[in-house]
Enzyme design. Sequence first.
Site, PDB file in Angstrom:
ATOM      1  N   THR A  99       0.827  -1.206   0.000  1.00  0.00           N
ATOM      2  CA  THR A  99       0.000   0.000   0.000  1.00  0.00           C
ATOM      3  C   THR A  99       0.861   1.255   0.000  1.00  0.00           C
ATOM      4  O   THR A  99       0.447   2.302  -0.497  1.00  0.00           O
ATOM      5  CB  THR A  99      -0.942  -0.001   1.212  1.00  0.00           C
ATOM      6  OG1 THR A  99      -1.600  -1.261   1.283  1.00  0.00           O
ATOM      7  CG2 THR A  99      -1.986   1.094   1.124  1.00  0.00           C
ATOM      8  N   TYR A 158       8.457 -12.662  -8.689  1.00  0.00           N
ATOM      9  CA  TYR A 158       9.013 -12.867 -10.021  1.00  0.00           C
ATOM     10  C   TYR A 158       9.966 -14.064 -10.093  1.00  0.00           C
ATOM     11  O   TYR A 158       9.856 -14.881 -11.002  1.00  0.00           O
ATOM     12  CB  TYR A 158       9.719 -11.607 -10.560  1.00  0.00           C
ATOM     13  CG  TYR A 158      10.107 -11.752 -12.017  1.00  0.00           C
ATOM     14  CD1 TYR A 158       9.148 -11.639 -13.017  1.00  0.00           C
ATOM     15  CD2 TYR A 158      11.411 -12.049 -12.385  1.00  0.00           C
ATOM     16  CE1 TYR A 158       9.479 -11.806 -14.349  1.00  0.00           C
ATOM     17  CE2 TYR A 158      11.757 -12.221 -13.716  1.00  0.00           C
ATOM     18  CZ  TYR A 158      10.790 -12.106 -14.699  1.00  0.00           C
ATOM     19  OH  TYR A 158      11.130 -12.292 -16.011  1.00  0.00           O
ATOM     20  N   TYR A 216       4.871 -12.377   4.814  1.00  0.00           N
ATOM     21  CA  TYR A 216       3.730 -11.819   4.077  1.00  0.00           C
ATOM     22  C   TYR A 216       3.457 -12.706   2.870  1.00  0.00           C
ATOM     23  O   TYR A 216       4.224 -12.710   1.908  1.00  0.00           O
ATOM     24  CB  TYR A 216       4.045 -10.380   3.669  1.00  0.00           C
ATOM     25  CG  TYR A 216       2.961  -9.661   2.898  1.00  0.00           C
ATOM     26  CD1 TYR A 216       1.657 -10.120   2.835  1.00  0.00           C
ATOM     27  CD2 TYR A 216       3.252  -8.473   2.222  1.00  0.00           C
ATOM     28  CE1 TYR A 216       0.672  -9.452   2.136  1.00  0.00           C
ATOM     29  CE2 TYR A 216       2.274  -7.783   1.514  1.00  0.00           C
ATOM     30  CZ  TYR A 216       0.990  -8.286   1.474  1.00  0.00           C
ATOM     31  OH  TYR A 216       0.026  -7.609   0.769  1.00  0.00           O
ATOM     32  N   LYS A 226       1.353 -12.337   7.819  1.00  0.00           N
ATOM     33  CA  LYS A 226       0.229 -11.614   7.233  1.00  0.00           C
ATOM     34  C   LYS A 226      -0.281 -12.494   6.104  1.00  0.00           C
ATOM     35  O   LYS A 226       0.377 -12.627   5.062  1.00  0.00           O
ATOM     36  CB  LYS A 226       0.665 -10.242   6.710  1.00  0.00           C
ATOM     37  CG  LYS A 226      -0.450  -9.489   5.991  1.00  0.00           C
ATOM     38  CD  LYS A 226       0.061  -8.196   5.354  1.00  0.00           C
ATOM     39  CE  LYS A 226      -1.076  -7.507   4.594  1.00  0.00           C
ATOM     40  NZ  LYS A 226      -0.600  -6.282   3.895  1.00  0.00           N
TER      41      LYS A 226
END
Length: 299
Positions: free
Chosen positions: A48, A110, A136, A164
């Site tokens: 974000t 990637y 995450y 997360k």
Amino acid sequence: MKKIIFKGAGVAVVTPFDGNGINFPEFGRILDNQIKNGTDAIVVTGTTGEAATMNDGEHRAAIKFAVEHVNKRIPVIAGTGSNDTAYAVSLSKFAEEVGADGLLLVTPYYNKCTQRGLIDHYNKIAGSVNLPCILYDVPSRTGVAIKVDTYVELAKNPNIVAVKEANGNLSEILRLRKACGDNLQIYSGNDDQIVPILSIGGIGVISVLSNVAPKDTHLICQNYFDGKVDEAAKMQIDYSDLIDALFCEVNPGPVKAAMRMMGYNVGHLRMPLCEPEPEHMRQIKTAMKKHNLIYAEGI
């Protein structure tokens, strides 16, 4: 027992930009408003926060500014993940040096490494610092998902304390919870799954919604912790329209548009991201109006 960095709602905070780079005065105003409204932690330079389009100097400056401005009022967690393990180590060491309270480490994107590669990557970063680390998992963005057996192995590292989880698969998150228990705490990575994940033992959310509704995102969690499960569930449901609006296009496009409606000078998105389409802007505005969150004149 591993250290819990925070419990409740941590904001995945936007980074305001201007023509010269990061708009630090506005960044400070955003951070102060988050703390004033009960946010439990600041998560800086994540998805974000548009960390992917920051150069190295900006990334480090944003972390340092957030740590110094917040000044231990609440925890600051620095997004220092990368698809380059050596760079992630360097950035993580820097975050520790400037006083961050924890790290958020996205899966390498990637490269599409194997599960063995994930274990080596995360253990290398976590072993380079003395900070609690939050993994995450966001396979929709990175192309790589952390498997339950991999979580079990990573949970053996004393510095890896939480995840997360943004895979969107509650059944898989339940299997993770069963396999790791309290050895790996879970934060929801999706605002529409806060209460469901709390119900299986999660300890909070790292939230986009918190950028525009910090007090209520905190209250969703706090009500649940206080045994007011029905109230928490009602708030989760009531905010579903705004959550949908904030994810009508790729994050953080909609939330930055929403914050401009609140009067924040967050600037525009860095390319290759672009502003939401007109129909999506209408959806965002409608949801923001419903929740009485539009403060800017002329909106």
